[in-house]
Motif scaffolding. Structure first.
Motif, short mmCIF file in Angstrom:
data_model
loop_
_atom_site.label_atom_id
_atom_site.label_comp_id
_atom_site.label_asym_id
_atom_site.label_seq_id
_atom_site.Cartn_x
_atom_site.Cartn_y
_atom_site.Cartn_z
N LEU A 109 3.26 5.47 -5.63
CA LEU A 109 3.08 5.40 -7.30
C LEU A 109 2.06 6.29 -7.81
O LEU A 109 2.39 6.98 -8.72
CB LEU A 109 2.93 3.97 -7.46
CG LEU A 109 3.22 3.52 -9.01
CD1 LEU A 109 4.71 3.66 -9.30
CD2 LEU A 109 2.59 2.03 -9.32
N LEU A 110 0.90 6.20 -7.05
CA LEU A 110 -0.08 6.96 -7.68
C LEU A 110 -0.06 8.47 -7.68
O LEU A 110 -0.34 9.35 -8.16
CB LEU A 110 -1.70 6.50 -6.97
CG LEU A 110 -1.99 5.19 -7.65
CD1 LEU A 110 -3.29 4.71 -6.58
CD2 LEU A 110 -2.30 5.25 -8.98
N PHE A 119 3.84 1.51 -1.38
CA PHE A 119 4.15 1.39 -2.76
C PHE A 119 3.22 2.03 -3.61
O PHE A 119 3.44 2.94 -4.60
CB PHE A 119 4.69 0.23 -3.01
CG PHE A 119 5.48 0.16 -4.60
CD1 PHE A 119 6.52 1.00 -4.60
CD2 PHE A 119 4.73 -0.50 -5.54
CE1 PHE A 119 7.23 0.89 -5.91
CE2 PHE A 119 5.71 -0.34 -6.75
CZ PHE A 119 6.63 0.39 -7.12
N VAL A 120 2.21 1.38 -3.37
CA VAL A 120 0.87 2.06 -4.30
C VAL A 120 0.52 3.51 -4.21
O VAL A 120 0.30 4.14 -5.21
CB VAL A 120 -0.26 1.03 -4.19
CG1 VAL A 120 -1.81 1.80 -4.74
CG2 VAL A 120 -0.11 -0.28 -4.82
N GLN A 143 0.93 -1.11 0.03
CA GLN A 143 -0.15 0.00 0.14
C GLN A 143 0.70 1.18 0.18
O GLN A 143 0.57 2.16 -0.83
CB GLN A 143 -1.03 0.15 1.20
CG GLN A 143 -2.00 -0.76 1.16
CD GLN A 143 -2.78 -0.69 -0.43
OE1 GLN A 143 -3.13 0.30 -0.72
NE2 GLN A 143 -3.23 -2.01 -0.91
#
Lengths: 81, 362
Positions: free
Chosen positions: B343-344, B339-340, B337
């Protein structure tokens, strides 16, 4: 009064169950697709396995989002109302 | 069984009261850890790097590479922000595993703050790069009818970003708590079933246990037999449980008032004493080691019983399984999470920071 409260409690439990059950369908299909395609890619090009795995995990986490929304709603129904 | 949000420790009585919650405390701890480790890692940089500097350089290189890959080379100056968001999220989630602090990301306030911050950055960059009017005009693209949809999607972006992170961590915490509760209930049930069975069963168990312990005594020429010893210890412990419960009902007093942290520390200390005693009991061959082991094990067992409000509430089943679950829900989910989320964040920001040659009004 007690009957009203009982009905509300029952409706919350039913709603939470339906929310989680129906809400899990979409992410399940989506994640299955993502993993399936990633496995296909890995089988075709084993050298790109690590790259594919990272992207697959991120994609799965994003596809999980709608399932997580229904989890939040279900938890709200169960523990807050 | 209740599931609570972050507790409020105290309220600062200015501006109508600012509540200091567990989330705030965890965020502060994360900030301090990140600042201190940043200063420590970045100090005394030399041309010939030591281990510490190699670690720091590797981390910076990896994160810069990640940002350049996702946002383009011209956006590399966003690296500190992205790294801060990533590390705060990761550390805030992992600190929840210590059992002392609550995950700061298991609170919608934290993730929503970050998401709204990202939205504001996006709008600022869009206005800076294209001008205010062009930014407003962007809402009517591709056709004017789409304006409400575009506004909704602008609002939905931070909401979805925040709820994704919050839901994963909070949901994992709730599921772990539910399983922990169920397991401690189950272990209390099993222990009570053994203890409340007829008087004959504990007596038989006690006799069998003592008999096995005597049988497993090391002979002069042979090693101690392991299996009879283990079964004997188990039988004696189960029989002793019955005795302990009886003694406990005689004392008739509740657990002394302690907060969760002290109780947990005492519990682990007692468990450590018990384990050391058992290891001594099994490993040592001479008489003194055996006696010391028995005494330590007994002291540890009694201490565990007292800390867990009576011998029947020792949560034996909660020792292993929650750790495995927490490994998935906290570590895996937390890393993914974090990382996500970053990234977003990178994708949203870089969407509004085009490369210099692509700008409309350079």
């Amino acid at each position: 009064m007690e009957l009203t409260e009982a009905i509300v409690r029952a409706a919350c439990a039913l709603g939470a169950g339906l929310c989680m059950g129906i809400g899990a369908i979409g992410p399940a299909i989506g994640e299955g697709n993502a993993v399936g395609k990633a496995l296909e890619g890995m089988a075709r090009q084993p050298e790109s396995t690590s790259n594919l795995r990272t992207n697959m995990l991120v994609g799965c986490a994003v596809a999980e989002t709608t399932g997580i929304y229904s989890l939040v709603i279900a938890l709200l129904l169960l523990f807050v109302f | 069984m209740t599931i609570n949000g972050p507790k409020i420790y105290f309220t600062i009585p200015i501006f109508g009261g600012i509540p200091i919650t567990q989330t705030l405390v965890t965020s502060l701890v994360v900030t301090i850890i990140l600042c201190v480790s940043g200063v420590l890692l970045g100090r005394n940089l030399t041309k010939r790097p030591g281990k510490r500097q190699v670690l720091a350089e590797k981390a910076v290189t990896v994160i810069t590479g990640m940002v350049k890959e996702a946002m383009g080379d011209h956006n590399a100056y966003w690296t500190p922000f992205i790294a801060t968001v990533f590390l705060s999220s990761l550390l805030g989630t992992l600190l929840g595993m210590t059992g002392v602090l609550r995950s700061s990301t298991a609170d919608i306030s934290t993730t929503m703050t970050w998401a709204v911050l990202v939205s504001f950055i996006c709008w600022y960059e869009a206005i800076k790069n294209n001008g205010f009017l062009a930014w407003l005009k962007g809402f009517t693209e591709p056709i004017a009818v789409m304006t409400p949809m575009n506004i909704v999607s602008e609002i939905a972006q931070p909401v979805s970003l925040a709820f994704r992170h919050f839901g994963n961590i909070a949901g994992g915490g709730v599921i772990t708590a539910l399983i922990y509760w169920a397991l401690s209930g189950a272990s209390a049930g099993i222990l009570r079933l053994i203890a409340s069975s007829s008087v004959a069963v504990p007596l038989v168990l006690l006799a069998a246990g003592v008999g096995l312990l005597i049988l497993s005594r090391p002979k002069a020429d042979r090693k101690r037999k392991k299996l009879p010893l283990l079964v004997g210890v188990l039988c004696t412990a189960l029989a002793g449980l019955r005795l302990m419960d009886w003694l406990w009902s005689l004392t008739g007093r509740a657990c002394p008032e302690m907060n969760g942290l002290a109780c947990g520390l005492l519990w682990f200390a007692a468990l450590a004493v018990l384990l050391v005693g058992l290891v001594l009991l099994i490993a040592h061959k001479d008489k003194r080691g055996t006696i010391l082991g028995i005494v330590l094990a007994a002291v540890g067992f009694v201490a565990i019983c007292f800390v867990s409000e009576g011998p029947l509430n020792v949560p034996v089943l909660t020792l292993g399984l929650p750790a495995v679950l927490s490994l998935y829900f906290d570590v895996f989910s937390g890393v993914i999470q974090a990382f996500v989320f970053s990234l977003l964040t990178m994708i949203y920001i870089s969407g509004n920071c085009p490369a210099p040659e692509e700008k409309q009004n350079p």
